[in-house]
Design an enzyme around this catalytic site. Structure first.
Site, PDB file in Angstrom:
ATOM      1  N   HIS A 196      -6.795   5.237   2.232  1.00  0.00           N
ATOM      2  CA  HIS A 196      -6.233   4.964   0.896  1.00  0.00           C
ATOM      3  C   HIS A 196      -6.257   6.178  -0.023  1.00  0.00           C
ATOM      4  O   HIS A 196      -5.867   6.081  -1.188  1.00  0.00           O
ATOM      5  CB  HIS A 196      -6.972   3.795   0.249  1.00  0.00           C
ATOM      6  CG  HIS A 196      -6.798   2.528   1.029  1.00  0.00           C
ATOM      7  ND1 HIS A 196      -5.715   1.697   0.861  1.00  0.00           N
ATOM      8  CD2 HIS A 196      -7.533   1.989   2.019  1.00  0.00           C
ATOM      9  CE1 HIS A 196      -5.810   0.685   1.702  1.00  0.00           C
ATOM     10  NE2 HIS A 196      -6.910   0.836   2.423  1.00  0.00           N
ATOM     11  N   GLU A 210     -15.600   5.507   3.931  1.00  0.00           N
ATOM     12  CA  GLU A 210     -14.200   5.656   3.556  1.00  0.00           C
ATOM     13  C   GLU A 210     -14.094   6.587   2.352  1.00  0.00           C
ATOM     14  O   GLU A 210     -15.063   6.734   1.614  1.00  0.00           O
ATOM     15  CB  GLU A 210     -13.601   4.286   3.199  1.00  0.00           C
ATOM     16  CG  GLU A 210     -13.526   3.379   4.400  1.00  0.00           C
ATOM     17  CD  GLU A 210     -12.922   2.016   4.075  1.00  0.00           C
ATOM     18  OE1 GLU A 210     -12.110   1.900   3.151  1.00  0.00           O
ATOM     19  OE2 GLU A 210     -13.285   1.061   4.777  1.00  0.00           O
ATOM     20  N   HIS A 223     -14.096  -0.642   6.417  1.00  0.00           N
ATOM     21  CA  HIS A 223     -12.963  -1.424   6.928  1.00  0.00           C
ATOM     22  C   HIS A 223     -13.296  -2.091   8.269  1.00  0.00           C
ATOM     23  O   HIS A 223     -14.045  -1.543   9.086  1.00  0.00           O
ATOM     24  CB  HIS A 223     -11.783  -0.472   7.108  1.00  0.00           C
ATOM     25  CG  HIS A 223     -10.483  -1.148   7.379  1.00  0.00           C
ATOM     26  ND1 HIS A 223      -9.947  -1.235   8.646  1.00  0.00           N
ATOM     27  CD2 HIS A 223      -9.614  -1.778   6.558  1.00  0.00           C
ATOM     28  CE1 HIS A 223      -8.790  -1.861   8.585  1.00  0.00           C
ATOM     29  NE2 HIS A 223      -8.566  -2.211   7.329  1.00  0.00           N
ATOM     30  N   ASP A 265     -12.908   7.910   6.782  1.00  0.00           N
ATOM     31  CA  ASP A 265     -11.591   7.278   6.921  1.00  0.00           C
ATOM     32  C   ASP A 265     -10.950   7.269   5.537  1.00  0.00           C
ATOM     33  O   ASP A 265     -11.400   6.567   4.639  1.00  0.00           O
ATOM     34  CB  ASP A 265     -11.800   5.844   7.455  1.00  0.00           C
ATOM     35  CG  ASP A 265     -10.501   5.067   7.556  1.00  0.00           C
ATOM     36  OD1 ASP A 265      -9.486   5.487   6.967  1.00  0.00           O
ATOM     37  OD2 ASP A 265     -10.509   4.003   8.212  1.00  0.00           O
ATOM     38  N   ASN A 315       0.825  -1.214   0.000  1.00  0.00           N
ATOM     39  CA  ASN A 315       0.000   0.000   0.000  1.00  0.00           C
ATOM     40  C   ASN A 315       0.859   1.264   0.000  1.00  0.00           C
ATOM     41  O   ASN A 315       0.347   2.351   0.229  1.00  0.00           O
ATOM     42  CB  ASN A 315      -0.888   0.029   1.250  1.00  0.00           C
ATOM     43  CG  ASN A 315      -1.889  -1.112   1.256  1.00  0.00           C
ATOM     44  OD1 ASN A 315      -2.405  -1.493   0.212  1.00  0.00           O
ATOM     45  ND2 ASN A 315      -2.170  -1.654   2.431  1.00  0.00           N
ATOM     46  N   SER A 333     -10.866   0.092   0.610  1.00  0.00           N
ATOM     47  CA  SER A 333      -9.583  -0.623   0.647  1.00  0.00           C
ATOM     48  C   SER A 333      -9.534  -1.862  -0.243  1.00  0.00           C
ATOM     49  O   SER A 333      -8.483  -2.205  -0.757  1.00  0.00           O
ATOM     50  CB  SER A 333      -9.249  -1.013   2.083  1.00  0.00           C
ATOM     51  OG  SER A 333     -10.310  -1.720   2.682  1.00  0.00           O
ATOM     52  N   LYS A 385       0.075   3.819   4.458  1.00  0.00           N
ATOM     53  CA  LYS A 385      -0.188   3.542   3.039  1.00  0.00           C
ATOM     54  C   LYS A 385       0.512   4.581   2.172  1.00  0.00           C
ATOM     55  O   LYS A 385       1.731   4.559   2.100  1.00  0.00           O
ATOM     56  CB  LYS A 385      -1.697   3.446   2.849  1.00  0.00           C
ATOM     57  CG  LYS A 385      -2.171   2.111   3.444  1.00  0.00           C
ATOM     58  CD  LYS A 385      -3.533   2.098   4.016  1.00  0.00           C
ATOM     59  CE  LYS A 385      -3.761   0.752   4.723  1.00  0.00           C
ATOM     60  NZ  LYS A 385      -4.927   0.749   5.583  1.00  0.00           N
TER      61      LYS A 385
HETATM   62  C1  LIG Z   1      -5.523   0.047   6.602  1.00  0.00           C
HETATM   63  C2  LIG Z   1      -6.752   0.703   7.069  1.00  0.00           C
HETATM   64  C3  LIG Z   1      -6.915   1.047   8.400  1.00  0.00           C
HETATM   65  C4  LIG Z   1      -5.922   0.661   9.458  1.00  0.00           C
HETATM   66  O1  LIG Z   1      -4.891   1.542   9.470  1.00  0.00           O
HETATM   67  P1  LIG Z   1      -3.518   1.064  10.153  1.00  0.00           P
HETATM   68  O2  LIG Z   1      -2.787   2.331  10.354  1.00  0.00           O
HETATM   69  O3  LIG Z   1      -2.877   0.139   9.191  1.00  0.00           O
HETATM   70  O4  LIG Z   1      -3.898   0.401  11.440  1.00  0.00           O
HETATM   71  C5  LIG Z   1      -8.045   1.742   8.762  1.00  0.00           C
HETATM   72  N1  LIG Z   1      -8.990   2.042   7.850  1.00  0.00           N
HETATM   73  C6  LIG Z   1      -8.865   1.709   6.562  1.00  0.00           C
HETATM   74  C7  LIG Z   1      -9.940   2.080   5.607  1.00  0.00           C
HETATM   75  C8  LIG Z   1      -7.753   1.010   6.130  1.00  0.00           C
HETATM   76  O5  LIG Z   1      -7.649   0.631   4.870  1.00  0.00           O
END
Ligand SMILES: *Cc1c(COP(=O)(O)O)cnc(C)c1O
Length: 382
Positions: free
Chosen positions: A207, A175, A133, A204, A47, A179, A236
């Site tokens: 990505h 999101e 997620h 969130d 990522n 993801s 990421k």
């Molecule tokens: C990867 C991811 C997370 C977790 O983040 P980390 O910092 O890896 O714990 C949270 N939300 C989404 C949408 C993700 O893809």
């Protein structure tokens, strides 16, 4: 059932469904190549979308930080761990993303747990996109609040759920870029529906940050919205690790009182905060823009070559939906034999019957890498 019997049975069930997960030890896993057992693979699983995990300035910042601060923060930010490096990074993030405040967390998973747990109570309702997620859905299911899930990217369904009577407050969760599918949420519609229901919106953008939008500011800037709560993660596109919550002054002060993941957990090392500042500087620069342009060109090249096999995703996440678990595993193995590292993603990470190869492209790739992947996929088809 005894502990042992319970555990054996759970493992047997996973095995029977070709859904058993395991890890592979790699010598190096981020960047253009992945190395395992001394063998080199072109890496289509990471990522690290902009290739920043190996950027010399980011590495140097971490080294300088370790020299200055040592390797650990020494405690929670509430006790003695909150250094000038953390403080500066929070200020940079807030300024960059246009929020009054930013609070650092050790990971995106922790940030989502903390924010949802601290904000929501028994009379509230969390309305989350169905494909959110695991860190979001798990936090929501642990909350005493009601959890409702709206059909993926379906603002009309969201409106319907928001309209049902409630005594408490509503938190809408989605999101920026999803993801496992790589598609983007219709944030303008979702923000409007949320506002009209007097709810708050949490986006969130794990990505999206660094990769999409003007200056890499992510999905919300790209679509011109400012949710009450913006989660950005740094493992990421930012190429490091950690996360931040962007919010108002009052919400930040509230989280400092009630977010247990902040209070009872060691803050990230100051050197990491310095590496993050360095990474943000690259993301913001002309070089960051060039990396985003290069990535966009590689995504276009892959999509043209893959033709009807790809989904509508325009992002660095290009899933090839296979359906069957065994078939997805076999295809991933075939690709590995041919020197391309791609991960098969199976339920429960994705809905049943939608096992897939989750192909990720990064600015560290070259055109010939994409061409090679397409060639191997063509061979696999035959
Ligand atoms: C990867 C991811 C997370 C977790 O983040 P980390 O910092 O890896 O714990 C949270 N939300 C989404 C949408 C993700 O893809």
């Amino acid at each position: 059932m005894s502990w042992q019997a319970r555990i054996d049975r759970a493992l047997d069930e996973r095995r029977a469904a070709s859904a058993l997960r395991s890890r592979r030890v790699v010598e190096q896993g981020a960047g253009r190549y992945l190395f395992q057992d001394g063998k080199r693979f072109c890496n289509f699983s990471s990522n690290d979308y902009l290739g920043l995990s190996h950027h010399p300035e980011v590495i140097r910042a971490w080294q300088t930080g370790a020299d200055r601060f040592g390797v650990g923060s020494g405690g929670s930010g509430h006790v003695s761990g909150y250094t000038t490096a953390h403080h500066a990074l929070e200020a940079e993030l807030a300024d960059w993303l246009g929020y009054p405040r930013a609070l650092l967390f050790i990971s995106g998973f922790a940030a989502n747990q903390a924010v949802i747990a601290a904000l929501t109570g028994k009379y509230d309702r969390i309305v989350a996109d169905k494909l959110s997620h695991a860190s979001l859905l798990e936090a929501a299911s642990h909350s005493p609040a009601q959890l409702r899930r709206f059909a993926h990217n379906d603002a009309a369904h969201l409106r319907t759920l928001l309209a049902s009577p409630l005594n408490g407050q509503q938190l809408v969760v989605t999101e920026g870029v999803f993801s496992m599918d790589g598609d983007s949420a219709p944030l303008v519609e979702i923000a409007r529906a949320t506002r009209e229901a007097s709810g708050w919106l949490l986006v969130d953008d794990a990505h999206g940050i660094g990769v999409t939008g003007p200056g890499g500011r992510g999905s919300c800037h790209a679509q011109g919205i400012a949710p009450e709560l913006l989660i950005v993660t740094f493992g990421k596109g930012v190429g490091v690790s950690g996360a931040a919550v962007l919010c108002s002054e009052a919400v930040a002060d509230y989280l400092l009182q009630f977010a247990r993941h902040l209070i009872y957990s060691t803050l990230m090392p100051p050197a990491q905060a310095m590496a993050l500042s360095a990474s943000l500087k690259v993301i913001n620069s002309g070089e960051g823009e060039q990396r985003r342009e290069k990535l966009a060109a590689l995504i276009g090249r892959f999509r043209r070559g893959a033709g009807t096999r790809v989904t509508a995703s325009q992002s660095a996440i290009q899933p090839l939906i296979v359906g069957d678990n065994d078939r997805a595993l076999r295809l991933a193995e075939w690709l590995r034999q041919a020197g391309c590292w791609v991960t098969a993603i199976r339920p429960p990470t994705v809905p049943p019957g939608t096992a897939r190869l989750r192909i990720t492209l990064t600015a560290a790739h070259e055109e010939q890498d994409v061409d090679r992947l397409l060639e191997v996929l063509d061979d696999a088809g035959e």
